[in-house]
Design a protein around this motif. Structure first.
Motif, short mmCIF file in Angstrom:
data_model
loop_
_atom_site.label_atom_id
_atom_site.label_comp_id
_atom_site.label_asym_id
_atom_site.label_seq_id
_atom_site.Cartn_x
_atom_site.Cartn_y
_atom_site.Cartn_z
N ALA A 15 83.32 12.63 72.36
CA ALA A 15 82.73 12.31 71.06
C ALA A 15 81.30 11.85 71.20
CB ALA A 15 83.56 11.22 70.38
N ALA A 16 81.04 11.08 72.26
CA ALA A 16 79.68 10.61 72.48
C ALA A 16 78.74 11.78 72.70
CB ALA A 16 79.64 9.66 73.68
N SER A 17 79.20 12.78 73.44
CA SER A 17 78.34 13.94 73.70
C SER A 17 77.97 14.64 72.41
CB SER A 17 79.08 14.92 74.62
OG SER A 17 79.36 14.32 75.86
N TYR A 18 78.94 14.83 71.52
CA TYR A 18 78.63 15.49 70.26
C TYR A 18 77.77 14.60 69.38
CZ TYR A 18 81.74 19.42 71.09
OH TYR A 18 82.31 20.55 71.59
N ALA A 19 78.04 13.29 69.39
CA ALA A 19 77.24 12.39 68.57
C ALA A 19 75.81 12.36 69.05
CB ALA A 19 77.83 10.98 68.60
N VAL A 20 75.62 12.39 70.40
CA VAL A 20 74.27 12.43 70.95
C VAL A 20 73.54 13.67 70.47
CG1 VAL A 20 72.97 12.83 73.08
CG2 VAL A 20 74.65 11.00 72.96
N LEU A 235 86.45 15.05 66.07
CA LEU A 235 85.66 14.44 67.14
C LEU A 235 84.62 13.46 66.59
CD1 LEU A 235 85.06 17.49 69.50
CD2 LEU A 235 86.63 15.57 69.82
N ALA A 236 83.83 13.90 65.64
CA ALA A 236 82.78 13.04 65.09
C ALA A 236 82.27 13.62 63.78
CB ALA A 236 81.62 12.89 66.09
N LEU A 263 65.41 6.20 61.52
CA LEU A 263 66.73 6.73 61.22
C LEU A 263 67.62 5.65 60.62
CD1 LEU A 263 67.47 8.56 64.60
CD2 LEU A 263 66.65 9.61 62.50
N HIS A 264 68.40 6.04 59.64
CA HIS A 264 69.45 5.19 59.10
C HIS A 264 70.73 5.99 59.21
CE1 HIS A 264 66.49 2.30 57.55
NE2 HIS A 264 65.78 3.36 57.22
N ILE A 265 71.63 5.55 60.10
CA ILE A 265 72.76 6.37 60.51
C ILE A 265 74.08 5.69 60.18
CG2 ILE A 265 73.90 7.47 62.47
CD1 ILE A 265 71.15 7.30 63.88
N SER A 266 74.99 6.47 59.66
CA SER A 266 76.38 6.05 59.48
C SER A 266 77.25 7.19 59.97
CB SER A 266 76.67 5.74 58.01
OG SER A 266 78.02 5.35 57.84
N ALA A 267 78.14 6.91 60.93
CA ALA A 267 78.92 7.97 61.55
C ALA A 267 80.32 7.49 61.90
CB ALA A 267 78.21 8.49 62.79
N HIS A 268 81.19 8.45 62.08
CA HIS A 268 82.57 8.18 62.49
C HIS A 268 82.88 9.01 63.72
CE1 HIS A 268 83.65 5.98 58.77
NE2 HIS A 268 82.80 6.82 58.20
N LYS A 273 86.81 5.21 64.89
CA LYS A 273 85.64 4.43 65.27
C LYS A 273 84.45 4.77 64.39
CE LYS A 273 82.98 1.78 67.80
NZ LYS A 273 83.15 0.32 67.83
N SER A 274 83.82 3.76 63.81
CA SER A 274 82.63 3.99 63.00
C SER A 274 81.49 3.13 63.51
CB SER A 274 82.90 3.68 61.52
OG SER A 274 83.18 2.30 61.35
N PHE A 275 80.28 3.58 63.29
CA PHE A 275 79.13 2.76 63.64
C PHE A 275 78.02 3.01 62.65
CE2 PHE A 275 78.64 6.66 66.09
CZ PHE A 275 77.30 6.98 65.95
N HIS A 276 77.17 2.00 62.49
CA HIS A 276 76.08 2.02 61.53
C HIS A 276 74.84 1.49 62.24
CE1 HIS A 276 79.25 2.52 58.46
NE2 HIS A 276 79.90 1.62 59.19
N MET A 277 73.76 2.23 62.20
CA MET A 277 72.55 1.87 62.93
C MET A 277 71.29 2.16 62.13
SD MET A 277 73.10 3.33 66.79
CE MET A 277 74.44 2.79 67.84
N ASN A 278 70.28 1.35 62.39
CA ASN A 278 68.91 1.64 62.00
C ASN A 278 68.11 1.75 63.28
OD1 ASN A 278 69.57 1.46 59.28
ND2 ASN A 278 68.90 -0.65 59.10
N ILE A 279 67.34 2.80 63.42
CA ILE A 279 66.56 3.03 64.63
C ILE A 279 65.12 3.35 64.23
CG2 ILE A 279 66.24 4.49 66.67
CD1 ILE A 279 69.26 5.04 66.59
N VAL A 280 64.17 2.68 64.89
CA VAL A 280 62.75 2.97 64.69
C VAL A 280 62.13 3.22 66.06
CG1 VAL A 280 60.51 2.07 63.96
CG2 VAL A 280 62.54 1.63 62.58
#
Length: 305
Positions: A15-20, A235-236, A263-268, A273-280
């Protein structure tokens, strides 16, 4: 340009590979091009000349981007990344800072970690990171040879958006004092995506600002107008509403290269498993780079003593 994002350590391997790959798309959009600009910095323009031939302009932008994609292989830069991990309610759980040295091989981004939260890597960490980078370089060089020297076919950049999107409502405006043309863009309903990259790009809508003299995208704001699922969502998946803002600026008065990504990200992942991120990410210090000299160069930020 394909940018590889950092994900939470506890993501499952596949899942990490696809999310990446999905997150690298965002940065890639990058590729197009890229410091955060308040909304009021792009102001309506008055008394401009008639718009140029939009079809020809977009063709010129695509041609120019191909040249940029080749030229950037000669450069490295420094990226400072601020990453916020959020709760489902949007509250800050953790904030981290990382500094990278970035370069490209065959359209693929290589990131060498230099600092974490303001601290240089220790000797053991640096050796581990250098080994990881060498392995990535060998892999990407092999892939490039297999593709007869061409760039990553799965990379997402300006070209894939020009192929898969419909551009409407062209209008003059100003961006940092420059006369530019702004467009709305959305998935072209008549285009059938044939690759993963095209399917991702075909899920995005937003606004783009083009410098008609430089034939380049200077800013892009996009939002996923639908969820993007991997493996049927098993998978994701990236949620609808994920947003990205990208900018690029002229480097050494020669080439337009990425300068900012938000980026403002919301993913499953794996349904549960879910995660929410802000990335600059902020990019600076572009310099000429040759991957063959990698082993001879000191990591960015180290002392010469």
């Amino acid at each position: 340009m394909t940018f590889v994002r950092r994900l939470p350590k506890n993501l499952p391997g596949p899942a990490a590979s696809y999310a990446v790959l999905l997150l690298s798309f965002m940065m890639a959009v990058c590729l197009i091009d890229i410091p955060a600009i308040p909304a009021q910095s792009t102001t309506p323009a008055r008394h401009f000349a008639a718009l140029p031939d939009i079809s020809e302009l977009l063709k010129d932008v695509e041609k120019n981007q191909k040249k940029i994609d080749v030229a950037r292989e000669k450069y490295a830069c420094t990226a400072v990344e601020e990453q916020d991990q959020l709760s489902r309610q949007g509250k800050l759980k953790k904030r981290s800072f990382k500094q990278y040295e970035i370069f490209f091989i065959g359209g693929r981004e290589v990131r060498r970690l230099v600092k974490k939260d303001g601290e240089m890597l220790n000797a053991a960490q640096q050796r581990k990171e250098d080994a990881r980078v060498r392995k990535a370089v060998e892999k990407y060089e092999k892939q490039q040879r297999q593709q007869n020297g061409s760039n990553d076919p799965d990379g997402i950049g300006v070209g894939v958006f020009l192929r898969t999107s419909r551009f409407d409502h062209a209008r003059w405006t100003r961006y940092r004092g420059r006369k530019v043309i702004a467009f709305d863009f959305a998935p072209n309903p008549d285009y059938q995506p044939s690759s993963f990259a095209e399917k991702v790009a075909h899920s995005v809508a937003g606004d783009v600002w083009v410098d008609p003299k430089a034939h380049t995208v200077v800013r892009l704001e996009a939002e996923f107008d639908r969820p993007v699922k991997i493996g049927g969502g098993l998978l994701a998946s990236l949620s609808k509403g994920v947003t990205v803002a990208i900018e690029q600026e002229r480097v050494n008065n020669e080439l337009w290269l990425p300068s900012y990504l938000e980026l403002h990200i919301s993913a499953h992942v794996l349904l549960f498993k879910s995660f929410h991120m802000n990335i600059v990410d902020r990019y600076s210090d572009y310099r000429v780079f040759n991957v063959k000299s990698l082993e001879k160069r000191r990591p960015v930020g180290t002392s010469s003593q």
